[in-house]
Design a protein around this motif. Sequence first.
Motif, mmCIF file in Angstrom:
data_model
loop_
_atom_site.group_PDB
_atom_site.id
_atom_site.type_symbol
_atom_site.label_atom_id
_atom_site.label_comp_id
_atom_site.label_asym_id
_atom_site.label_seq_id
_atom_site.Cartn_x
_atom_site.Cartn_y
_atom_site.Cartn_z
ATOM 1 N N ARG A 188 0.814 -1.212 0.000
ATOM 2 C CA ARG A 188 0.000 0.000 0.000
ATOM 3 C C ARG A 188 0.850 1.265 0.000
ATOM 4 O O ARG A 188 1.755 1.430 0.823
ATOM 5 C CB ARG A 188 -0.920 0.006 1.221
ATOM 6 N N HIS A 205 0.474 7.196 0.945
ATOM 7 C CA HIS A 205 -0.317 8.403 0.723
ATOM 8 C C HIS A 205 -1.810 8.132 0.905
ATOM 9 O O HIS A 205 -2.425 8.611 1.848
ATOM 10 C CB HIS A 205 -0.019 8.973 -0.671
ATOM 11 N N ARG A 206 -2.406 7.318 0.045
ATOM 12 C CA ARG A 206 -3.841 7.040 0.153
ATOM 13 C C ARG A 206 -4.154 5.547 0.117
ATOM 14 O O ARG A 206 -5.297 5.163 -0.091
ATOM 15 C CB ARG A 206 -4.609 7.768 -0.953
ATOM 16 N N CYS A 213 3.073 5.292 -7.932
ATOM 17 C CA CYS A 213 1.716 4.898 -7.556
ATOM 18 C C CYS A 213 0.768 5.348 -8.672
ATOM 19 O O CYS A 213 0.879 6.458 -9.190
ATOM 20 C CB CYS A 213 1.329 5.534 -6.226
ATOM 21 N N TYR A 245 -2.232 6.112 -8.396
ATOM 22 C CA TYR A 245 -3.288 7.009 -7.920
ATOM 23 C C TYR A 245 -2.877 8.482 -8.097
ATOM 24 O O TYR A 245 -3.466 9.222 -8.881
ATOM 25 C CB TYR A 245 -3.563 6.674 -6.447
ATOM 26 N N HIS A 246 -1.829 8.918 -7.407
ATOM 27 C CA HIS A 246 -1.407 10.319 -7.520
ATOM 28 C C HIS A 246 0.050 10.462 -7.947
ATOM 29 O O HIS A 246 0.612 11.542 -7.875
ATOM 30 C CB HIS A 246 -1.617 11.042 -6.189
#
Lengths: 207, 214
Positions: free
Chosen positions: A45, A48-49, A65, A67-68
């Motif tokens: 994981r 960050h999020r 990542c 995601y961002h």
Amino acid sequence: MSVSWTPVALTPDLPPGGAVPVRAPWGELVVWRSATGRLSCFPERCPHRGMRLSHGFVRGEMISCIYHGWRYDTAGQCRKIPAHPDLEPPAAIRVHSYPVAEAGGLIWIAKTLPESAPPETGAEPLRSLVIASPASAVTEAAGVVPGVPGPVSLPDLAAPLILALQDMGEETAVHALITPADSAARIAASRALEAFRRAVEAEEIAA
Amino acid sequence: MILYDYVLSADCYAVRLLAALTGQRLETRAVDFYPGAAEKGAAFRAINPAGTLPVLVDGEVTLAEPAAILMYLATGTSFAAEGASAQEWLARSRHFAAALGGARQHDMLEVPGDIDALRAEGSLWLRILEAALFEAGEEGCGFLLGDTPTIADIAIFPHVALAPDGGVELGAWPRIRLWMRRLRALPGFIEMPGIHRLHDLKPEPGPDYGGAAA
């Protein structure tokens, strides 16, 4: 057990630029290989999020990542946060990096660095598959224990395969290696492995 | 050519993907599959009485079976495939759709189903695919029917790539992962929600990324 090496993949199945999720006894991890071939192992994981890093992508010597775009180097240090392009990420933004090694056609991970190197197998990677049975059932059928590659004779095969078991709780990954053989022999070995899996799983259902 | 389309449908995406990979232009008409179930309405049944998506209309030709649409679009391209092995994979794509697609529709679109049975059936088909890709690899082939991708790959790929939406993870399938990577690296590859491009093959976004148009 946490001070020993755990086999998680065959080397050809994780080429440069690849990232795969791994179920280790101590949690979910990502193992990835940089463009120059360096292996790294982090928690799955993103801090960050919480997005899965195995869904991310490798660019050069860093994993991003999905995601961002937070980007980590092979040691786990965050090097870039795209939303703040001028920011040099502080040293405190990093992920844990677990020991990872390559030996005997296998990729190995460990929670802490073991005293000795992972074993050689003297064989070539064949294929990995998952058996939907606990490692104890596979050990009973194959005669090898998780983490220690050993020869296993399967019906209709001229030579034993080398099997490295990975305990994944209710399931077991089997990383199979074979002494040098032509493609027909390797395909026959793959089919024998499939039959072995069906036999182990059938036993499990009957028990 | 008109494609009656739903953006989250794996089979509709397969058609859009093949059209993109072969440089063919589709005029897409969005159908409110979820939550409207417009494909079951009288207006859409005038186009496809079966009430299913995707539907391809090209002049006098109307096709509503995914494999037939792929075959139609692939005609005359390198993605065309004939013979029993191609038929085997096109037919198998319906099993992937029923099992992995069924699990996904259960989890994402509130479609009733026995989720454990759907996932188990999906895993069986992933095992068959994984073994087939291993054997193809031993013969020097990176795709199901040879060393170039065909409609066999395109018919199967979306259902596999979207399997995690239905709770079937793809971590334990190394040959499938590498095959999907090869497909996603093809020139002209397009995305859908849940299937993203290989960002590592794209140029790094520059410092004016996202702000240049302002």
